[in-house]
Design a protein around this motif. Structure first.
Motif, PDB file in Angstrom:
ATOM      1  N   GLU A  52       0.822  -1.202   0.000  1.00 25.82           N
ATOM      2  CA  GLU A  52       0.000   0.000   0.000  1.00 25.82           C
ATOM      3  C   GLU A  52       0.859   1.257   0.000  1.00 25.82           C
ATOM      4  N   LYS A  53       1.976   1.201   0.736  1.00 29.99           N
ATOM      5  CA  LYS A  53       2.879   2.347   0.801  1.00 29.99           C
ATOM      6  C   LYS A  53       3.472   2.647  -0.565  1.00 29.99           C
ATOM      7  N   LYS A  54       3.891   1.583  -1.296  1.00 33.09           N
ATOM      8  CA  LYS A  54       4.445   1.768  -2.629  1.00 33.09           C
ATOM      9  C   LYS A  54       3.406   2.373  -3.557  1.00 33.09           C
ATOM     10  N   ALA A  55       2.195   1.893  -3.464  1.00 38.00           N
ATOM     11  CA  ALA A  55       1.120   2.421  -4.311  1.00 38.00           C
ATOM     12  C   ALA A  55       0.856   3.888  -4.003  1.00 38.00           C
ATOM     13  N   THR A  56       0.907   4.252  -2.698  1.00 37.41           N
ATOM     14  CA  THR A  56       0.669   5.632  -2.305  1.00 37.41           C
ATOM     15  C   THR A  56       1.752   6.545  -2.866  1.00 37.41           C
ATOM     16  N   ILE A  57       3.028   6.124  -2.780  1.00 38.25           N
ATOM     17  CA  ILE A  57       4.132   6.911  -3.307  1.00 38.25           C
ATOM     18  C   ILE A  57       3.951   7.117  -4.808  1.00 38.25           C
ATOM     19  N   LYS A  58       3.556   6.065  -5.481  1.00 43.88           N
ATOM     20  CA  LYS A  58       3.368   6.128  -6.927  1.00 43.88           C
ATOM     21  C   LYS A  58       2.269   7.105  -7.286  1.00 43.88           C
ATOM     22  N   THR A  60       0.918   9.590  -5.294  1.00 39.61           N
ATOM     23  CA  THR A  60       1.042  10.946  -4.790  1.00 39.61           C
ATOM     24  C   THR A  60       2.247  11.692  -5.347  1.00 39.61           C
ATOM     25  N   PHE A  61       3.198  10.980  -5.974  1.00 32.17           N
ATOM     26  CA  PHE A  61       4.381  11.602  -6.544  1.00 32.17           C
ATOM     27  C   PHE A  61       5.077  12.441  -5.480  1.00 32.17           C
ATOM     28  N   ASP A  62       5.517  11.766  -4.432  1.00 31.73           N
ATOM     29  CA  ASP A  62       6.092  12.440  -3.270  1.00 31.73           C
ATOM     30  C   ASP A  62       7.477  13.014  -3.571  1.00 31.73           C
ATOM     31  N   GLU A  63       8.092  13.602  -2.549  1.00 31.64           N
ATOM     32  CA  GLU A  63       9.363  14.310  -2.724  1.00 31.64           C
ATOM     33  C   GLU A  63      10.468  13.415  -3.259  1.00 31.64           C
ATOM     34  N   GLU A  64      10.541  12.194  -2.735  1.00 28.20           N
ATOM     35  CA  GLU A  64      11.569  11.256  -3.192  1.00 28.20           C
ATOM     36  C   GLU A  64      11.353  10.888  -4.657  1.00 28.20           C
ATOM     37  N   GLU A  68      13.927  11.609  -8.028  1.00 23.77           N
ATOM     38  CA  GLU A  68      14.314  10.590  -8.999  1.00 23.77           C
ATOM     39  C   GLU A  68      13.863  10.980 -10.397  1.00 23.77           C
ATOM     40  N   PHE A  69      12.653  11.545 -10.483  1.00 23.86           N
ATOM     41  CA  PHE A  69      12.118  11.973 -11.775  1.00 23.86           C
ATOM     42  C   PHE A  69      13.007  13.050 -12.405  1.00 23.86           C
ATOM     43  N   LEU A  70      13.421  14.046 -11.600  1.00 12.92           N
ATOM     44  CA  LEU A  70      14.231  15.149 -12.127  1.00 12.92           C
ATOM     45  C   LEU A  70      15.593  14.678 -12.637  1.00 12.92           C
ATOM     46  N   LYS A  71      16.151  13.657 -11.990  1.00 13.49           N
ATOM     47  CA  LYS A  71      17.415  13.098 -12.483  1.00 13.49           C
ATOM     48  C   LYS A  71      17.244  12.584 -13.903  1.00 13.49           C
TER      49      LYS A  71
END
Length: 198
Positions: A52-58, A60-64, A68-71
């Motif tokens: 569930e945590k992984k799904a939430t991060i995916k 919500t597009f959190d800070e972490e 990674e996206f900006l890199k």
């Protein structure tokens, strides 16, 4: 008579031993063939929480996730800019990074440049900054708008290598706003450039 007393003693000892065995079994439990193989209820709950945590991060597009996206966005930006300047007037390295709409636009511009006998020379100095302006999720599609500030040396030359525009000796600061998109349900982790804003 002595034999009868011996039998009674044996029976009493067997009963005591049986009682002790049952007590120990109740306290210590019993071994099964599945011991150490089946996950405990705690492990199952923990796995569910992590999923569930992984799904939430995916979602919500959190800070972490943004870091990674900006890199990746910086690498994609440089790849696309330098690919657009190649003398062969073909988009090869950057094609997987472009949506069909953007690819067609870039391809059309390259063909026009090729017809005129012109080509671009770009020396990419580096990305000064890349900042997420906004991100929006519509259904399963996540769009991220990025403001880029970069430095390049760029010029357009004709077939005789005469400079038509730009300066091959001068560093120029470029400001771009690009929109990247990704299907969050897809197994493909790659993003694509879907729009360029002015």
């Amino acid at each position: 008579m002595n034999y009868s007393f011996e039998y009674i003693d044996i029976i009493l000892l067997a009963m005591i031993a049986g009682f002790i065995f049952l007590r120990l079994r109740g306290i210590l439990g019993k071994r099964t063939g599945f011991e150490g193989k089946a996950p405990s209820q705690f492990e199952k709950v923990l796995n569910n929480i992590q999923t569930e945590k992984k799904a939430t991060i995916k979602d919500t597009f959190d800070e972490e996730s943004q870091k990674e996206f900006l890199k990746g966005a910086k690498i994609a930006y440089e790849t696309i800019i330098t690919d657009f300047s190649d003398n062969d007037n073909k988009l090869i390295a950057s094609k997987p990074l472009l949506s069909k709409k953007i690819y067609d636009q870039f391809e059309e511009a390259l063909q026009e440049r090729n017809k005129r006998g012109h080509f671009a020379e770009i020396t990419f100095i580096g990305v000064n900054s890349a900042k997420i302006k906004e991100h929006k999720k519509i259904d399963k599609i996540l769009n991220v708008t990025v403001d880029f500030v970069s430095e390049v040396i760029t010029c357009i030359k004709d077939k005789n290598k005469k400079v038509i525009s730009g300066d091959p000796e001068k560093i120029k600061k470029i400001y771009d706003t690009w929109v990247f998109s990704r299907d969050t349900t897809s197994r493909n982790p790659n993003w694509q450039l879907v729009d360029t804003l002015t």
